[in-house]
Design a protein around this motif. Structure first.
Motif, PDB file in Angstrom:
ATOM      1  N   TYR A 146      14.722  23.578  41.019  1.00 18.14           N
ATOM      2  CA  TYR A 146      14.120  23.171  39.740  1.00 18.14           C
ATOM      3  C   TYR A 146      14.965  23.736  38.591  1.00 18.14           C
ATOM      4  N   PRO A 152      11.842  16.352  38.235  1.00 16.60           N
ATOM      5  CA  PRO A 152      11.352  16.975  39.462  1.00 16.60           C
ATOM      6  C   PRO A 152      12.528  17.341  40.374  1.00 16.60           C
ATOM      7  N   GLN A 231       7.484  18.291  34.180  1.00 22.57           N
ATOM      8  CA  GLN A 231       7.255  18.266  35.621  1.00 22.57           C
ATOM      9  C   GLN A 231       6.848  19.659  36.093  1.00 22.57           C
TER      10      GLN A 231
END
Length: 247
Positions: A146, A152, A231
Motif C-alpha cells: 500500500y 488499492p 482506499q
C-alpha cells in the motif's frame, strides 16, 4: 562499473491517469553510493548526508549491506561479495524519507544479478521487491504494498531501471484493470560528489527529503479535496509499520 559516490540533481514527475488525471513535478537530488563505502565528507557537511542502516530494510542490521543481504538470502539470492550500487536520498539534518531506494546488485565478476526496489510509504511502512530486469533494464512485478491512499493493492508495476551513468532515466508505471493508472519518472544528470557539489544542492534544495514528504502529503490533501475516494489500508501494512518503528 559506474564511479561512485555521485550526485544526481533530478526532476521527479508523477502522472496519475485514473480515476482522475493529475500531474506533479518537483526537483531534488539523489545519491548513488556503494553502501560498503559510503562517502567520506568533511565534518561540517556530514549532517547533510548520512546513510543510516535504520532507514533501510528491517532497520535492525549493523549496515545497509547486511540488511540487503538478509533480504536477498530470504529470496534465495547470493551476491558472493559482488558490488552494490544504491540510489537513494541521504538523511539530511536528521530527517529522511525515501519513497524509492534502488539497489543494483552484481556478482564478483561485475555481472548484474538483480535489482532490489525498496519502497517506503508515508505511514512508516516498508516493502522490497526483487527484480530481474532484462538487458534494457525493464522489469515487471505485481503490486504487493500500500503506497497511495487512492490506489488499492492491486495491479502490476512495469519498470525501466537502467543502471545510472552520465544520465539518470527511470520509469515506474502502475497498470491496473482498464489500463495505465500511474507513471513516475526520474530524470537527471550525474555530478561528481564533491563537497562543493553537495553544498550547492543543499542550498538549492534545503531540507530536501522533508520537502519530498511534505509535497506528497500536500498533493494527497489536494486530491482528497477534489473528491478522490480513499482506499482502506490493509492490516498487513499496519503490522509492517509497527515492526519498523520498534526497530
Amino acid at each position: 562499473m559506474t564511479a561512485v559516490p555521485a550526485l544526481y540533481p533530478c526532476t521527479v514527475a508523477h502522472v496519475r491517469t485514473g480515476p482522475r488525471r493529475y500531474a506533479l513535478r518537483h526537483r531534488t537530488y539523489l545519491w548513488l553510493v556503494d553502501p560498503d563505502r559510503p562517502p567520506r565528507l568533511p565534518a561540517l557537511l556530514r549532517p547533510l548526508a548520512r546513510f543510516d542502516p535504520r532507514d533501510h530494510f528491517g532497520g535492525d542490521r549493523p549496515s545497509i549491506r547486511a540488511g540487503l543481504e538478509d533480504f536477498l538470502a530470504a529470496q534465495g539470492v547470493s551476491l558472493d561479495g559482488g558490488q552494490v550500487l544504491m540510489l537513494t536520498h541521504a538523511r539530511v539534518l536528521g530527517y529522511v524519507f525515501n519513497p524509492l531506494t534502488l539497489y543494483w546488485c552484481h556478482g564478483p565478476d561485475g555481472a548484474p544479478r538483480c535489482v532490489v526496489a525498496e519502497v517506503h510509504n508515508t505511514y512508516g511502512g516498508r516493502h522490497s521487491y526483487l527484480l530481474t530486469p532484462d538487458a534494457a533494464g525493464r522489469a515487471r512485478t505485481e503490486k504487493e504494498f500500500y503506497v497511495s491512499p487512492f490506489f488499492p493493492v492491486d495491479g502490476q508495476y512495469r519498470m525501466r531501471l537502467p543502471r545510472p551513468g552520465e544520465r539518470l532515466d527511470l520509469t515506474v508505471r502502475l497498470d491496473r484493470e482498464g489500463g495505465r493508472a500511474f507513471t513516475a519518472t526520474v530524470r537527471g544528470a550525474r555530478r561528481t560528489a564533491t563537497a562543493s557539489a553537495l553544498l550547492r544542492q543543499a542550498l538549492r534544495h534545503p531540507w530536501s527529503t522533508l520537502a519530498v514528504s511534505a509535497a506528497i502529503r500536500a498533493h494527497g490533501i489536494r486530491l482528497y479535496l477534489r473528491g478522490l475516494p480513499v482506499q482502506p489500508r490493509p492490516a498487513t501494512t499496519a503490522s509492517r509499520r509497527t515492526r519498523h518503528e520498534d526497530s
